[in-house]
Design a protein around this motif. Structure first.
Motif, PDB file in Angstrom:
ATOM      1  N   LEU A 237      55.530  49.521  28.710  1.00 31.19           N
ATOM      2  CA  LEU A 237      53.726  49.614  28.811  1.00 31.19           C
ATOM      3  C   LEU A 237      52.494  49.386  27.942  1.00 31.19           C
ATOM      4  N   ARG A 238      53.054  51.032  27.507  1.00 30.37           N
ATOM      5  CA  ARG A 238      52.347  51.423  27.001  1.00 30.37           C
ATOM      6  C   ARG A 238      51.831  51.075  25.263  1.00 30.37           C
TER       7      ARG A 238
ATOM      8  N   MET B 128      52.629  47.567  24.325  1.00 28.99           N
ATOM      9  CA  MET B 128      53.116  46.661  24.516  1.00 28.99           C
ATOM     10  C   MET B 128      51.858  45.650  23.166  1.00 28.99           C
TER      11      MET B 128
ATOM     12  N   ILE C  38      50.914  53.523  47.623  1.00 27.92           N
ATOM     13  CA  ILE C  38      49.449  53.297  47.658  1.00 27.92           C
ATOM     14  C   ILE C  38      49.110  53.059  46.452  1.00 27.92           C
TER      15      ILE C  38
ATOM     16  N   LEU D 237      49.317  50.827  44.138  1.00 29.00           N
ATOM     17  CA  LEU D 237      48.318  48.853  44.232  1.00 29.00           C
ATOM     18  C   LEU D 237      47.176  49.529  44.144  1.00 29.00           C
ATOM     19  N   ILE D 238      46.333  50.542  44.294  1.00 29.77           N
ATOM     20  CA  ILE D 238      45.102  51.267  44.119  1.00 29.77           C
ATOM     21  C   ILE D 238      45.266  50.310  42.374  1.00 29.77           C
TER      22      ILE D 238
ATOM     23  N   VAL E 257      45.247  46.615  42.115  1.00 38.29           N
ATOM     24  CA  VAL E 257      44.216  45.738  42.476  1.00 38.29           C
ATOM     25  C   VAL E 257      42.777  45.796  41.437  1.00 38.29           C
ATOM     26  N   GLN E 258      42.651  47.335  40.850  1.00 39.45           N
ATOM     27  CA  GLN E 258      41.818  47.760  39.617  1.00 39.45           C
ATOM     28  C   GLN E 258      42.051  46.848  38.610  1.00 39.45           C
TER      29      GLN E 258
ATOM     30  N   LEU F 248      44.220  43.920  38.180  1.00 41.60           N
ATOM     31  CA  LEU F 248      43.872  42.735  38.324  1.00 41.60           C
ATOM     32  C   LEU F 248      42.939  42.513  37.930  1.00 41.60           C
ATOM     33  N   ARG F 249      41.765  42.861  38.785  1.00 41.81           N
ATOM     34  CA  ARG F 249      40.551  42.780  39.120  1.00 41.81           C
ATOM     35  C   ARG F 249      39.654  42.120  37.947  1.00 41.81           C
TER      36      ARG F 249
ATOM     37  N   MET G  39      41.155  41.150  34.229  1.00 41.06           N
ATOM     38  CA  MET G  39      42.048  41.304  33.434  1.00 41.06           C
ATOM     39  C   MET G  39      41.741  40.382  32.333  1.00 41.06           C
TER      40      MET G  39
ATOM     41  N   ILE H 208      46.514  45.587  30.039  1.00 41.96           N
ATOM     42  CA  ILE H 208      47.411  45.315  30.895  1.00 41.96           C
ATOM     43  C   ILE H 208      48.075  46.280  31.218  1.00 41.96           C
ATOM     44  N   GLY H 209      48.873  46.119  30.308  1.00 43.02           N
ATOM     45  CA  GLY H 209      50.388  46.920  30.092  1.00 43.02           C
ATOM     46  C   GLY H 209      49.927  48.210  30.109  1.00 43.02           C
ATOM     47  N   PRO H 210      48.728  49.155  29.315  1.00 40.55           N
ATOM     48  CA  PRO H 210      48.534  50.851  29.813  1.00 40.55           C
ATOM     49  C   PRO H 210      48.068  50.767  31.350  1.00 40.55           C
TER      50      PRO H 210
ATOM     51  N   MET I   7      48.839  49.342  33.611  1.00 40.02           N
ATOM     52  CA  MET I   7      50.427  48.747  34.413  1.00 40.02           C
ATOM     53  C   MET I   7      50.650  49.895  34.576  1.00 40.02           C
ATOM     54  N   ALA I   8      50.553  50.931  33.282  1.00 33.62           N
ATOM     55  CA  ALA I   8      51.860  51.311  33.304  1.00 33.62           C
ATOM     56  C   ALA I   8      51.317  53.110  33.878  1.00 33.62           C
TER      57      ALA I   8
ATOM     58  N   LEU J 193      52.283  53.140  37.471  1.00 30.24           N
ATOM     59  CA  LEU J 193      52.726  53.068  37.895  1.00 30.24           C
ATOM     60  C   LEU J 193      53.644  54.105  38.228  1.00 30.24           C
TER      61      LEU J 193
ATOM     62  N   PHE K 276      37.819  47.542  47.516  1.00 29.90           N
ATOM     63  CA  PHE K 276      39.087  47.519  48.331  1.00 29.90           C
ATOM     64  C   PHE K 276      38.761  47.233  49.737  1.00 29.90           C
TER      65      PHE K 276
ATOM     66  N   GLY L  14      43.927  37.076  38.517  1.00 27.21           N
ATOM     67  CA  GLY L  14      43.955  38.348  38.780  1.00 27.21           C
ATOM     68  C   GLY L  14      42.768  38.524  40.139  1.00 27.21           C
TER      69      GLY L  14
ATOM     70  N   ALA M  92      44.459  40.731  43.488  1.00 25.60           N
ATOM     71  CA  ALA M  92      44.104  41.457  43.746  1.00 25.60           C
ATOM     72  C   ALA M  92      44.235  41.176  45.075  1.00 25.60           C
TER      73      ALA M  92
END
Lengths: 255, 255, 255, 255, 255
Positions: A166-167, A169, B156, B159-160, B163-164, B166-167, B169, B175-177, B179-180, B183, C29, C176, C180
């Motif tokens: 993902l980093r 991409m 948790i 998810l934080i 959400v941040q 996706l808001r 985008m 997106i990739g970094p 999401m990395a 995770l 949130f 997105g 979220a």
């Protein structure tokens, strides 16, 4: 030799390899770092949770479970009945030189010959049974632990792969192959857990339960011999431990 | 020193670090806020569920489990047999000045010297065993709780991050970094749960079970000494607690 | 006051809020409908599974667990020993006017004064212990139920959001933010389950187990007083319930 | 009438419907084939695992649990005390014409009048209690089974939808709505499991446990009456089954 | 014949097939390699964990559970009462030529006729019950193992498909169909686990529990006959094993 377990393990792995080869190249599923993180990580965690000699002992016991079989309970019962006939005719001392064949049975009979009270014999044999179970459960616990740890190591490996993918991409064409590699650790974790460690843990459990039954039969038999019961009645009592279809006389099962 | 557990924990972490470095930059896997939310959140939840001194005690006990070992059961049995030889020759009082070496054994012998009845000795030693188990289980419960809470804190945190991400985008290249990073908390949660807390919880369980066996051997031994049993028979009885291959005489195991 | 639990709960929530604010806006949130579906739905399901007064009682008990502490076992033991010294000198009747301080101990002593047999005293106190445990377990069950229901309500809320988003996916830029919001119910469900209800359920369990220990000490003490045992020996027996490091005399723990 | 459970179930469903309507059209969440596969499939699996009359019986018992309440334990205790006063004054035979009101209590008293020994009365009442529990557990098992099967049926339905969608992915604009429909079975499965079957299974468990307490009180009371105990002492003993705050005399709880 | 279980299994499968056909082509859900990896792999793992004859025995027992029914407990109780009337009038020996009809009951009566003591009869019948349960649990364990292994094999198959798809992701139009095929193993795994093996495992459990009840009734009945109890009182005692609504006399259930 308990060949079915070898067939089971080999067959399951062969089916997985076959399914892979039908869809493409087997080598695409071999990734050395992924194997190291799943197999090595799982073994390292097993070392954290239990002493080295118990982990090695568990693997040795598992190997033994694959290659040799327990004596059938029918033979043990017949042996006890034969010995009880002899003991009733000539006294327990007559069994002193008899080769007993079953070490646990031999221990009980030797104690009886040495003049231990029935309570002591029962207590000693029961302690033996309990520590056999405790030892075996310790080995099973290693495999159950690896069963639950392997998918976790697979997840950890997949997360490493995903984060790295993902980093960076920037080139979409590399996403697929990178993700394929990332998924391999999940794949290895699932195989190690559900095809290898899980069934072996249950196999060892089943073996312990069979050994317990043999020991319970021996304990009942020795107690009955010591109290001088009739061999026919000893046989009747011990046959209750067998499934009705394994009993020589044709009794029907209750129900 | 129980070095295998240190090797296990260190080895598993080294494998994970190695796998990361083979695929890229280790620093990309370090994210301070993620570490705080997983490690701190898990510890905070442990504080909610148990008093501070129990949580600290559990960590201290775990550290102890890594650095020192229990006495081998064989030595304890030999000690009990030696003492019982002495007691049979010169009476229990002769043990008064003897350095016993094992505190739990010493307590049982002191009670016998003080003239407590066998029932009282048994009841007191059994209460000691039960409260040792209860205390240890309280410590294990802290690690088991952290094992199940750490992945939840990882979720948790992820998810934080999600959400941040996706808001906002609007720029696909971020997106990739993002999401990395999201995770990473799942990754930390999995390591804390499955590489650290889980194996330690099981290690403590195994240690408790070994200590229980030592205490059970002691209890049986003291009871047998008090009732004036033959040292050879005491030895025989206590050896049943050992695996057949650890017993000095070459008995075969039943089965 | 058991301040650690307040710190634990407050600290975990503060860390989550902190992690959110480091990455952006806290208000993003907060989503009232999501809070209603997770918190309200979980409470409604708790009402389905248990009567209103038990649910309310569980919440009240939890609040109490946060604010007050049990008496330390050391004090209870000293009190029992003091009373037994008095009873041995002047008879049980001498305790009639003594303020006992511990209601459960008072009940046992009053029964002894009233002339109940030891068997009756034991049976009545044991019933008290068993119904205390049953009552507490009923409260814990409410929190355990909410712990497993909250993530399910979170999933249900997220599914509602996903279905609504997927049906009207004409403008990609809205995907997105919609997702979220959908994920927020999962987020609330995880916090309610793993940060709030789970640790509180375990806290209550620990408290019940501590209360049981106090009651077991009391029961042993009353039985020993009634049978006129020596106060020194009563003390010795009751101290076995404590961890070795909490005992006034410096005994070492067996092992 | 136990109205809280109806409120709980109705309220949870109302919240879900409300959350859907706030975001759009309720009809979009109604999909007859999905309902059939989740509800019908779960019921069919329940039929596979248990006889038809047990499944129907479980549903009938659940309906009953929603509509009527058990007698309060306080009233039962008062009734037993009143009867024991009478029995002590005029003998057990005096209870022959007395309307007892509680069938289980009536059975115990009738046996005492008929001259059964205390051991027989205890054995018969204990068998009644054990078979009541076994019967109720069979019903609970049906709801627990449906609780774990419903999400599986939801997953199966979603997989069917996903496979059909993925095979014909030529028009991207249809992907969203098709996936929304596929997710509906997961949604129904979660509601059936976590809002309906799970809470009902626990409700039935709680009811069984309350009924057991009533039966245990009755059993203790009958035994005490038969052995001619003092009514005041019977009352004292039976009140131990209640929470301290429900007891008429103001005792404090031990701790 | 217990037709409900056949309807349950057939109905659940019919609903799944129906749901597939409403949305498209049934053949799209048939993929021979996927079936082989899920069904074959699960069976192979079962072979690893248990001997061939136990696995086959479990399948045979399951087939039997679908086709025949246990005798109703009411009939067994009536038979025991009839026999006890006869035995009370003419002595146990009078039952020697009587066709008993129930093998387990016959065994108990034969032992009584042969002059075994009540303790021996009880011990032998209890061993029979325990080994019946152990045998049945062994068979249930096979189905429970397959229930938990089938989804794992489904996951392994899906991972194989995903990895192959991800490696060759050059033509986007092939992604959907390839992923559809990959998901089929998860689909098969879910059906095998949750529609077939799970319900059958629970069905076998229920059957074992019913058989145990019959054996417990028989054991109580034989014990009562041997101690020469009144037939009316035997009947009363045995009826406690039935649900109140199945009892001929109209007793109400306690509560």
């Amino acid at each position: 030799m308990d060949i079915a377990t070898l067939i089971g393990l080999g067959g399951a792995l062969a089916m997985i390899v076959g399914a892979i080869m039908m869809g493409g190249d087997l080598l695409a599923f071999v990734n050395i770092p992924s194997i190291i993180i799943v197999l090595g990580g799982t073994l390292m965690c097993a070392l954290t949770m239990q002493r080295l000699h118990v982990v090695l002992g568990a693997i040795k016991v598992a190997a033994k479970a694959f290659t040799d079989n327990l004596d059938p309970a029918e033979d043990l019962i017949e042996r006890i009945v034969t010995l009880s006939v002899r003991a009733r005719k000539d006294g327990m001392l007559a069994l002193e030189r008899e080769p007993i064949g079953y070490p646990f049975l031999a221990k009980g009979i030797r104690m009886a010959i040495d003049g231990s009270t029935p309570e002591t014999i029962k207590a000693v044999l029961a302690t033996e049974m309990a520590s056999m179970r405790a030892r075996h459960e310790r080995g099973q616990a290693v495999f159950k632990f690896m069963e639950s740890t392997a998918p976790a190591m697979g997840l950890i490996g997949t997360l490493i792969g995903l984060v790295q993918m993902l980093r960076t991409m920037n080139d979409p064409s590399t996403i697929g192959p990178a993700m394929a590699v990332a998924l391999l650790t999940t794949f290895y974790g699932a195989i190690l857990a559900f095809v290898v460690c899980g069934p072996i843990a249950r196999k060892l459990e089943n073996r312990t339960s069979e050994e317990s039954t043999l020991m319970r039969i021996t304990l009942s038999g020795v107690m009955a011999m010591v109290s001088g019961e009739n061999p026919r009645s000893i046989r009747e009592q011990l046959l209750c431990f067998l499934a009705p279809e394994l009993r020589p006389t044709d009794e029907e099962e209750g129900g």
